[in-house]
Scaffold this motif. Structure first.
Motif, PDB file in Angstrom:
ATOM      1  N   GLU A  33       0.844  -1.191   0.000  1.00  0.00           N
ATOM      2  CA  GLU A  33       0.000   0.000   0.000  1.00  0.00           C
ATOM      3  C   GLU A  33       0.881   1.243   0.000  1.00  0.00           C
ATOM      4  O   GLU A  33       1.800   1.368   0.803  1.00  0.00           O
ATOM      5  CB  GLU A  33      -0.911   0.000   1.222  1.00  0.00           C
TER       6      GLU A  33
ATOM      7  N   CYS B 220      -3.472  10.248  -3.203  1.00  0.00           N
ATOM      8  CA  CYS B 220      -4.144   8.983  -3.471  1.00  0.00           C
ATOM      9  C   CYS B 220      -3.470   7.861  -2.686  1.00  0.00           C
ATOM     10  O   CYS B 220      -2.263   7.873  -2.460  1.00  0.00           O
ATOM     11  CB  CYS B 220      -4.087   8.643  -4.958  1.00  0.00           C
ATOM     12  N   GLN B 221      -4.279   6.894  -2.313  1.00  0.00           N
ATOM     13  CA  GLN B 221      -3.798   5.685  -1.633  1.00  0.00           C
ATOM     14  C   GLN B 221      -4.061   4.530  -2.603  1.00  0.00           C
ATOM     15  O   GLN B 221      -5.189   4.336  -3.051  1.00  0.00           O
ATOM     16  CB  GLN B 221      -4.591   5.508  -0.346  1.00  0.00           C
ATOM     17  N   PHE B 222      -3.013   3.789  -2.942  1.00  0.00           N
ATOM     18  CA  PHE B 222      -3.142   2.733  -3.943  1.00  0.00           C
ATOM     19  C   PHE B 222      -2.205   1.579  -3.618  1.00  0.00           C
ATOM     20  O   PHE B 222      -1.267   1.718  -2.846  1.00  0.00           O
ATOM     21  CB  PHE B 222      -2.842   3.282  -5.345  1.00  0.00           C
TER      22      PHE B 222
ATOM     23  N   GLU C  27       0.955   5.726  -0.622  1.00  0.00           N
ATOM     24  CA  GLU C  27       0.214   6.979  -0.647  1.00  0.00           C
ATOM     25  C   GLU C  27       1.126   8.022  -1.272  1.00  0.00           C
ATOM     26  O   GLU C  27       2.283   8.164  -0.877  1.00  0.00           O
ATOM     27  CB  GLU C  27      -0.172   7.384   0.773  1.00  0.00           C
TER      28      GLU C  27
ATOM     29  N   VAL D  50      -6.141  10.640 -10.578  1.00  0.00           N
ATOM     30  CA  VAL D  50      -6.620   9.753  -9.523  1.00  0.00           C
ATOM     31  C   VAL D  50      -6.143   8.327  -9.802  1.00  0.00           C
ATOM     32  O   VAL D  50      -6.255   7.820 -10.915  1.00  0.00           O
ATOM     33  CB  VAL D  50      -8.159   9.788  -9.426  1.00  0.00           C
ATOM     34  N   ARG D  51      -5.625   7.727  -8.754  1.00  0.00           N
ATOM     35  CA  ARG D  51      -5.193   6.333  -8.819  1.00  0.00           C
ATOM     36  C   ARG D  51      -5.518   5.719  -7.463  1.00  0.00           C
ATOM     37  O   ARG D  51      -4.977   6.128  -6.442  1.00  0.00           O
ATOM     38  CB  ARG D  51      -3.696   6.264  -9.084  1.00  0.00           C
ATOM     39  N   GLY D  52      -6.406   4.748  -7.425  1.00  0.00           N
ATOM     40  CA  GLY D  52      -6.812   4.147  -6.160  1.00  0.00           C
ATOM     41  C   GLY D  52      -7.824   5.018  -5.442  1.00  0.00           C
ATOM     42  O   GLY D  52      -8.704   5.618  -6.053  1.00  0.00           O
ATOM     43  N   LYS D  53      -7.678   5.124  -4.127  1.00  0.00           N
ATOM     44  CA  LYS D  53      -8.598   5.912  -3.301  1.00  0.00           C
ATOM     45  C   LYS D  53      -8.029   7.305  -3.053  1.00  0.00           C
ATOM     46  O   LYS D  53      -6.827   7.458  -2.855  1.00  0.00           O
ATOM     47  CB  LYS D  53      -8.819   5.228  -1.951  1.00  0.00           C
ATOM     48  N   ILE D  54      -8.911   8.294  -3.047  1.00  0.00           N
ATOM     49  CA  ILE D  54      -8.497   9.663  -2.741  1.00  0.00           C
ATOM     50  C   ILE D  54      -8.469   9.841  -1.232  1.00  0.00           C
ATOM     51  O   ILE D  54      -9.409   9.469  -0.539  1.00  0.00           O
ATOM     52  CB  ILE D  54      -9.473  10.677  -3.367  1.00  0.00           C
ATOM     53  N   VAL D  55      -7.371  10.396  -0.723  1.00  0.00           N
ATOM     54  CA  VAL D  55      -7.270  10.750   0.692  1.00  0.00           C
ATOM     55  C   VAL D  55      -7.786  12.178   0.787  1.00  0.00           C
ATOM     56  O   VAL D  55      -7.082  13.138   0.493  1.00  0.00           O
ATOM     57  CB  VAL D  55      -5.819  10.627   1.206  1.00  0.00           C
TER      58      VAL D  55
END
Length: 137
Positions: free
Chosen positions: A64, A94-96, A66, A72-77
């Motif tokens: 994982e 982004c967290q990916f 960040e 955007v790649r993965g989840k946006i923090v």
């Protein structure tokens, strides 16, 4: 790849870990070789195992991460992204997950090889092979 010092204190655990693979054909030649001491035998087993693993492919695992990105790649923090937008920069935190060779299994093998390179009891011919293998880790 970041380097962590992983000390292997008990050779029994190492042998138990690789024991299931010792019956493979690649280790059959070890039965007829003469070894001066246990270090030579264990180093030879490690070299053959690493060689086999490199041919098959090193173990990979998802890590994982960040990071600050333009897309955007993965989840946006969200909180960090909002703080970043307030500063005027148009980037997104982004967290990916990223596929990586940097994992505990490969670190243990690499650290073991580094320790063997420092050992004075190991033959030079083995050290040359080990130096070549450490490049891949």
């Amino acid at each position: 790849m970041k380097q962590n010092n992983i000390l292997i204190k008990n050779i029994y655990y190492m042998l138990a870990y690789v024991y299931c693979d010792l019956n493979k054909k690649q280790y059959a030649c070890l039965a007829v070789e003469n070894f001066e001491d246990i270090e030579d035998l264990l180093t030879s087993i490690l070299i053959k195992g690493v060689n086999y693993q490199l041919k098959k492919g090193l173990y990979t695992d998802y890590q994982e991460k960040e990071d600050l990105l333009l897309v955007v790649r993965g989840k946006i923090v969200l909180q960090k992204t909002l703080n970043q937008l307030n500063t005027g920069k148009k980037q997104i935190y982004c967290q990916f997950d990223e596929l990586s060779y940097d994992n505990i299994f490969n670190r243990i093998i690499k650290e073991t090889m580094i320790l063997l390179l420092k050992d004075t009891k190991i033959k030079e011919e083995y050290k040359i092979i080990i130096k070549i293998f450490t490049v891949f880790f």
